[in-house]
Motif scaffolding. Structure first.
Motif, short mmCIF file in Angstrom:
data_model
loop_
_atom_site.label_atom_id
_atom_site.label_comp_id
_atom_site.label_asym_id
_atom_site.label_seq_id
_atom_site.Cartn_x
_atom_site.Cartn_y
_atom_site.Cartn_z
N GLY A 267 -9.61 6.76 -9.04
CA GLY A 267 -10.09 5.41 -9.09
C GLY A 267 -8.85 4.28 -8.85
N GLU A 268 -7.41 4.60 -9.23
CA GLU A 268 -6.54 3.79 -9.02
C GLU A 268 -6.48 3.13 -7.64
OE1 GLU A 268 -1.80 3.35 -9.60
OE2 GLU A 268 -2.84 5.14 -9.81
N CYS A 269 -6.67 4.24 -6.81
CA CYS A 269 -6.64 4.23 -5.05
C CYS A 269 -7.66 3.09 -4.60
CB CYS A 269 -6.58 5.27 -4.41
SG CYS A 269 -5.27 6.66 -4.52
N PHE A 270 -8.87 3.32 -5.30
CA PHE A 270 -10.05 2.35 -4.84
C PHE A 270 -9.86 1.03 -5.53
CE2 PHE A 270 -11.98 6.49 -3.50
CZ PHE A 270 -12.74 6.03 -2.36
N GLY A 271 -9.35 1.07 -6.86
CA GLY A 271 -9.17 -0.19 -7.38
C GLY A 271 -8.02 -1.22 -6.89
N VAL A 272 -7.06 -0.46 -6.29
CA VAL A 272 -5.97 -1.23 -5.50
C VAL A 272 -6.62 -1.84 -4.21
CG1 VAL A 272 -3.62 -1.33 -4.26
CG2 VAL A 272 -4.05 -0.12 -6.64
N LEU A 273 -7.46 -1.01 -3.67
CA LEU A 273 -7.88 -1.45 -2.35
C LEU A 273 -8.93 -2.68 -2.54
CD1 LEU A 273 -8.45 -1.13 0.68
CD2 LEU A 273 -10.08 0.66 0.06
N LEU A 274 -9.74 -2.55 -3.50
CA LEU A 274 -10.68 -3.86 -3.85
C LEU A 274 -9.86 -4.88 -4.48
CD1 LEU A 274 -13.81 -1.67 -5.73
CD2 LEU A 274 -13.65 -2.67 -3.49
N GLY A 275 -9.00 -4.63 -5.53
CA GLY A 275 -8.13 -5.76 -5.93
C GLY A 275 -7.46 -6.59 -4.81
N PHE A 276 -6.95 -6.01 -3.69
CA PHE A 276 -6.38 -6.62 -2.40
C PHE A 276 -7.46 -7.30 -1.62
CE2 PHE A 276 -5.10 -6.74 1.87
CZ PHE A 276 -3.63 -7.42 1.77
N VAL A 277 -8.56 -6.83 -1.56
CA VAL A 277 -9.78 -7.33 -0.88
C VAL A 277 -10.29 -8.76 -1.65
CG1 VAL A 277 -12.02 -7.40 0.00
CG2 VAL A 277 -10.46 -5.25 0.49
N MET A 278 -10.24 -8.52 -3.03
CA MET A 278 -10.81 -9.55 -3.83
C MET A 278 -9.84 -10.67 -3.85
SD MET A 278 -13.91 -8.66 -4.55
CE MET A 278 -14.46 -10.02 -5.72
N GLY A 279 -8.41 -10.40 -3.88
CA GLY A 279 -7.59 -11.21 -3.87
C GLY A 279 -7.39 -12.19 -2.68
N MET A 280 -7.95 -11.84 -1.68
CA MET A 280 -7.98 -12.69 -0.44
C MET A 280 -9.01 -13.54 -0.57
SD MET A 280 -5.69 -11.33 1.21
CE MET A 280 -5.94 -12.17 2.97
N LEU A 281 -9.84 -13.37 -1.32
CA LEU A 281 -10.93 -14.52 -1.57
C LEU A 281 -10.67 -15.91 -2.49
CD1 LEU A 281 -14.03 -12.08 -2.15
CD2 LEU A 281 -13.14 -13.31 0.20
N ILE A 282 -9.42 -15.28 -3.51
CA ILE A 282 -8.95 -16.64 -4.29
C ILE A 282 -8.17 -17.86 -3.43
CG2 ILE A 282 -7.63 -16.95 -6.34
CD1 ILE A 282 -8.00 -14.42 -7.17
#
Length: 282
Positions: A267-282
């Motif tokens: 879960g941490e691995c997928f969460g970090v990946l999603l967090g990086f992708v979502m952070g690009m949208l800010i």
């Protein structure tokens, strides 16, 4: 004389033109470095934990699979992993967190990071503060495991070690490298950082990229979003892997508390990946 004057004016104009330089690119790189360096730190943190699970726990499970081959699947599932292996794994994870967190702080201390504390504290007081937060979070997580269905008197040591592992890998990175203000490095500040709002409404409306303050705020919230998605991934991963306790296949990864540990790591691995992708949208 007129020709000479024109030549002099042309020379002055040429002098005013600045040659090509990387000053602009350096400024943008430094502005982008806090959230990018935090993303790299979180990726290394997640991969390190996955490597610890693979190298420390899986060999024990492979050895036990030979000795338990004749057993009934229900007996295999109800047999917990050796507490010594769990203790060694949790201590190794703690050392990994301290090592990579200290290295990250040392590498980024010269950069004026919006997500990094610029205040200097004595090491002993900081260690005591971190362990107080981790212990409090461990008690909360341990109680949550019991409320979610774990019997308080069935494998209590492994339940406590699992809660300690989750607390270490969520609380320690956040307090070492996530929260900027030293006054917020406590249980309440950590909960607010992990569950609080990502982007204020005023900042979401302000799209002025030339504003340095706005840019720094966005970087700070990108960093916060990385930690929040990592935390969310850990929770979802643990919830999803509880299905392993229901199946009756008699696999070694179904032994308690492997579903919790595997779910947290994946879960941490997928969460970090999603967090990086979502952070690009800010």
């Amino acid at each position: 004389r007129k020709k000479k004057k024109k030549k002099k004016k042309k020379k002055k104009k040429k002098k005013k033109k600045k040659p090509f330089s990387f000053i602009h690119h350096e400024s943008t790189a430094t502005m982008a470095s806090p959230d990018l360096s935090t993303a790299l730190f979180m990726v290394a943190h997640a991969l390190g934990n996955a490597l610890l699970v693979h190298s420390l726990l899986f060999p024990t499970l492979e050895m036990d699979s030979v000795t338990m081959a004749h057993m009934d699947p229900s007996i295999i599932i109800s047999t917990q992993i050796p507490p010594k292996s769990a203790v060694f794994f949790v201590v190794s994870s703690l050392l990994w967190n301290v090592t990579i967190g200290s290295a990250f702080r040392y590498m980024t201390k010269e950069n004026n990071n919006p997500g990094q504390s610029l205040h200097q504290h004595s090491v002993p007081s900081e260690i005591v503060q971190y362990f107080r937060i981790i212990f409090g979070a461990t008690i909360i997580i341990h109680g949550t495991f019991i409320l979610c269905g774990n019997h308080p008197f069935d494998h209590p040591l492994n339940t406590f070690l699992s809660a300690s592992y989750i607390a270490i890998n969520i609380i320690l990175p956040v307090n070492m490298n996530g929260i900027a203000s030293p006054h917020e490095k406590n249980i309440r500040g950590t909960i607010h950082f992990l569950l609080g709002p990502i982007l204020p409404h005023e900042l979401a409306k302000n799209n002025d990229k030339s504003n340095v303050h706005s840019r720094q705020q966005r970087q700070r919230f990108r960093i916060q979003q990385l930690y929040q998605w990592s935390f969310l991934g850990v929770c979802v991963g643990m919830g999803a892997c509880t299905i392993l306790r229901i199946l009756d296949h008699g696999m070694q990864i179904q032994r308690y508390p492997m579903p919790i540990l595997i779910g947290a790591v994946v879960g941490e691995c997928f969460g970090v990946l999603l967090g990086f992708v979502m952070g690009m949208l800010i």
